[in-house]
Design a protein around this motif. Structure first.
Motif, short mmCIF file in Angstrom:
data_model
loop_
_atom_site.label_atom_id
_atom_site.label_comp_id
_atom_site.label_asym_id
_atom_site.label_seq_id
_atom_site.Cartn_x
_atom_site.Cartn_y
_atom_site.Cartn_z
N GLU A 112 0.83 -1.20 0.00
CA GLU A 112 0.00 0.00 0.00
C GLU A 112 0.88 1.26 0.00
OE1 GLU A 112 -3.59 -0.32 2.46
OE2 GLU A 112 -2.96 1.63 3.21
N ALA A 113 1.92 1.22 0.84
CA ALA A 113 2.80 2.38 0.91
C ALA A 113 3.47 2.61 -0.44
CB ALA A 113 3.85 2.18 1.99
N ALA A 114 3.90 1.52 -1.09
CA ALA A 114 4.55 1.66 -2.38
C ALA A 114 3.57 2.20 -3.41
CB ALA A 114 5.12 0.33 -2.83
N SER A 115 2.29 1.81 -3.29
CA SER A 115 1.35 2.23 -4.31
C SER A 115 1.05 3.73 -4.20
CB SER A 115 0.07 1.42 -4.24
OG SER A 115 -0.70 1.84 -3.16
N GLU A 116 1.22 4.30 -3.00
CA GLU A 116 1.09 5.75 -2.88
C GLU A 116 2.14 6.45 -3.74
OE1 GLU A 116 1.40 6.31 1.36
OE2 GLU A 116 -0.59 7.23 1.37
N LEU A 117 3.34 5.88 -3.75
CA LEU A 117 4.41 6.46 -4.56
C LEU A 117 4.06 6.35 -6.04
CD1 LEU A 117 7.63 5.20 -2.74
CD2 LEU A 117 6.30 7.26 -2.35
N VAL A 118 3.50 5.19 -6.40
CA VAL A 118 3.10 5.00 -7.80
C VAL A 118 2.04 6.02 -8.18
CG1 VAL A 118 2.01 3.39 -9.40
CG2 VAL A 118 3.73 2.56 -7.79
N LEU A 119 1.10 6.28 -7.26
CA LEU A 119 0.04 7.27 -7.51
C LEU A 119 0.64 8.65 -7.80
CD1 LEU A 119 -2.83 6.84 -4.89
CD2 LEU A 119 -2.94 6.57 -7.36
N ILE A 120 1.61 9.03 -6.95
CA ILE A 120 2.22 10.35 -7.12
C ILE A 120 2.94 10.43 -8.47
CG2 ILE A 120 4.05 11.88 -6.26
CD1 ILE A 120 2.24 12.01 -4.10
N ARG A 121 3.67 9.37 -8.79
CA ARG A 121 4.41 9.39 -10.06
C ARG A 121 3.44 9.48 -11.23
NH1 ARG A 121 8.22 4.62 -7.88
NH2 ARG A 121 9.40 5.91 -6.43
N ALA A 122 2.35 8.72 -11.15
CA ALA A 122 1.38 8.74 -12.23
C ALA A 122 0.74 10.13 -12.31
CB ALA A 122 0.31 7.67 -12.00
N ALA A 123 0.47 10.73 -11.13
CA ALA A 123 -0.14 12.06 -11.11
C ALA A 123 0.78 13.06 -11.81
CB ALA A 123 -0.38 12.50 -9.66
N LEU A 124 2.08 12.95 -11.55
CA LEU A 124 3.03 13.90 -12.16
C LEU A 124 3.10 13.68 -13.67
CD1 LEU A 124 5.86 13.88 -9.51
CD2 LEU A 124 4.15 15.63 -9.90
N ALA A 125 3.04 12.40 -14.07
CA ALA A 125 3.12 12.11 -15.50
C ALA A 125 1.95 12.72 -16.26
CB ALA A 125 3.20 10.61 -15.73
N LYS A 126 0.81 12.90 -15.56
CA LYS A 126 -0.39 13.40 -16.24
C LYS A 126 -0.49 14.92 -16.23
CE LYS A 126 -3.22 9.37 -15.24
NZ LYS A 126 -3.51 8.92 -13.89
N LEU A 127 0.41 15.60 -15.55
CA LEU A 127 0.33 17.07 -15.49
C LEU A 127 0.56 17.69 -16.86
CD1 LEU A 127 2.44 17.93 -12.32
CD2 LEU A 127 0.00 18.35 -12.64
N PRO A 128 -0.01 18.87 -17.10
CA PRO A 128 0.36 19.60 -18.32
C PRO A 128 1.87 19.84 -18.31
CG PRO A 128 -1.48 20.68 -17.20
CD PRO A 128 -1.01 19.57 -16.30
N ASP A 129 2.46 19.87 -19.50
CA ASP A 129 3.92 19.89 -19.59
C ASP A 129 4.60 21.02 -18.82
OD1 ASP A 129 4.31 17.64 -21.11
OD2 ASP A 129 3.66 18.69 -22.91
N ARG A 130 4.03 22.25 -18.99
CA ARG A 130 4.69 23.38 -18.37
C ARG A 130 4.62 23.26 -16.85
NH1 ARG A 130 3.33 29.66 -19.24
NH2 ARG A 130 1.43 28.93 -18.24
#
Lengths: 178, 331
Positions: A112-130
């Motif tokens: 579960e703890a690791a999946s929080e990190l995955v969530l954050i990484r995925a969230a960052l990947a989806k941000l607008p580029d700028r």
């Protein structure tokens, strides 16, 4: 080692010590703002000083004050994260705690703890580029908001807004859990 | 949304803005005083600040380590191990055919598959394009192979011997002090008793990063012998040079969950990595492939989206020829 070198080292050590003495109050106030437990601020400041010295022994420190504050900040954040995990593992809400039989972290919990990190990484990947660029320049490259503004061709306040947007986006994703 | 929820998210946003300000200027005493005033406004402000700091701690753990070292003012070498430069057969073959279109490239598929055929004779496990393959070895150890990687494994009473033939692998070794676990990587050997670590085999060298346990790296031909502890990594090239690095253990082998962290690496390396996850062909050209550098986090499981993100941020030209071929020009 020659005597001259010893002297140089000695004076560096003194400089660092006087830096620490003059910065200590500022650093302590800073850490008590960001530490999970104000009682721990002293310990964190002490540990930061030890690590700062260890780093100074092997390399030249160009921005000593900023570097010392950065070490202390990282220690405070590490402590927060460790506490967050432990709370989830060992206390949490009572209902969940019933399922934690031993005092060792369960596999599900570390997943579960690791999946929080995955969530954050995925969230960052989806941000607008700028927005993502501004955020990574701020958090990974350690550029100042003024430098980020110059890099992206926007004002300091727009750079500040972009980085804040990214933090809020991570918050929203973590709250939703998707 | 109720008024109360709205208030909370408004306060949260203010807290995030303070977080960014404070990280920007951690040693500014005036800022500390202003933030203290903001915190004193209500218990809700204090609570929001605590949540924001917890979020910040989580973000800190999720990101690659600090890029520009404040200690020496330089951007240090890449701490992110999950990345390797690699010459690509596909790239070399297709380079002569660029612009010719889908038909010519399709003819080459047979050739492209050929090197896999010889590798198959030596390898026990090969991971295909776009998949991380988990291999369970007979001794109870587990290996994650990144796309396109290959390894072999033999075990007997004296020891356990694995060989990384190509690509990169993350080993989670079952503890057995009586039978050392060795991984041969070209001329170098990595020996362990029970641990988890990553090895990358590159054309020019290899990299080893340790998540748990103790690992010994030996490269006898170059009189190199080094012990690595958790969070330590070594990069060696086949000319005998080596660099010791520190890696956060939770960032080792990010490719296992389809994430690629890149800090200040040539764009060509990112494209080479995406290629392994892409079922079609990515052809690259232009001088910028080697010289333009990028920092970012990319979703390897969606190479087209990653390509689009790169294209927007770095002015690449991506052309699609048939559903299977992308031609990327970096000026």
């Amino acid at each position: 080692m020659g005597r001259a070198e010893e002297n140089v080292e000695g004076s560096n050590g003194l400089e660092q010590l006087s830096l620490f003495i003059t910065q200590r109050a500022d650093l302590l106030r800073y850490i008590s703002i960001i530490a999970a437990d104000a009682m721990l601020a002293e310990d964190i400041v002490q540990e930061a000083w030890v690590r700062f010295n260890a780093a100074a022994a092997t390399q030249t420190i160009h921005e000593p004050r900023r570097f010392l504050f950065r070490i202390a900040r990282n220690l405070a954040l590490d402590d927060r994260r460790r506490r967050g995990l432990e709370e989830k593992l060992f206390t949490g809400d009572n209902e969940k705690a019933l399922f934690v039989a031993s005092d060792a972290p369960s596999v599900e919990r570390s997943v579960e703890a690791a999946s929080e990190l995955v969530l954050i990484r995925a969230a960052l990947a989806k941000l607008p580029d700028r927005t993502r660029q501004a955020f990574l320049l701020h958090r990974v490259e350690g550029l100042t908001l003024v430098e980020i503004g110059a890099r992206l061709g926007v004002s300091k306040s727009v750079a500040h807004e972009l980085v804040t947007d990214a933090v809020e986006h991570c918050r929203a994703i973590c709250r939703r859990g998707t | 949304m109720t008024d109360r929820q709205w208030d909370r998210s408004a306060v949260d946003r203010e807290a995030s803005a303070w977080l960014v300000r404070l990280d920007n200027d951690p040693d500014d005493g005036t800022l500390h005083a202003q933030l203290q005033q903001w915190l004193a406004r209500s218990p809700a402000h204090r609570a929001s600040w605590e949540r924001t700091l917890d979020l910040s701690a989580l973000i800190e753990a999720a990101l690659p380590s600090h890029g520009r070292s404040l200690a020496n003012g330089k951007t240090d070498a890449d701490n992110v191990v999950a990345f390797t430069p690699r010459r690509h057969l596909r790239e070399r073959v297709l380079r002569h055919w660029r612009g010719v279109g889908g038909l010519a490239a399709a003819v080459f598929i047979g050739l492209l598959v050929f090197p896999h055929a010889t590798l198959r004779l030596r390898a026990d496990a090969i991971a295909g394009t776009g998949e991380v393959q988990t291999v369970h070895l007979s001794d109870g150890s587990k290996v994650a192979l990144s796309p396109g990687s290959a390894m072999s494994f033999q075990s007997d009473g004296n020891g356990r011997n694995a060989k990384l033939l190509r690509g990169r692998a993350f080993f989670d070794v079952a503890r057995d002090p009586h039978r050392p676990f060795r991984v041969a990587v070209a001329e170098a050997t990595v020996t362990v008793l029970g641990t988890a670590f990553e090895i990358d085999l590159e054309d020019a060298g290899a990299a080893v990063a340790v998540e748990r346990g103790l690992v010994e790296v030996a490269y006898p031909e170059r009189q190199l012998r080094d012990q690595l502890r958790p969070g330590e990594a070594i990069r060696l090239d086949w000319h005998g040079r080596h660099i010791n690095e520190n890696v956060r253990p939770d960032r080792i082998a990010g490719w296992r969950d389809g994430q690629l962290f890149v800090r200040n690496r040539p764009i060509g390396e990112v494209l080479a990595e995406l290629r392994l996850w892409y079922s079609g062909y990515i052809v690259t050209r232009g001088v910028g492939v080697a010289t333009r550098r990028v920092t970012g986090i990319y979703d390897l499981r969606n190479p087209d989206a990653a390509l689009a993100a790169l294209a927007k941020a770095h002015a690449l030209d991506v052309r699609q020829i048939t559903p299977w071929i992308r031609i990327v020009t970096v000026s």
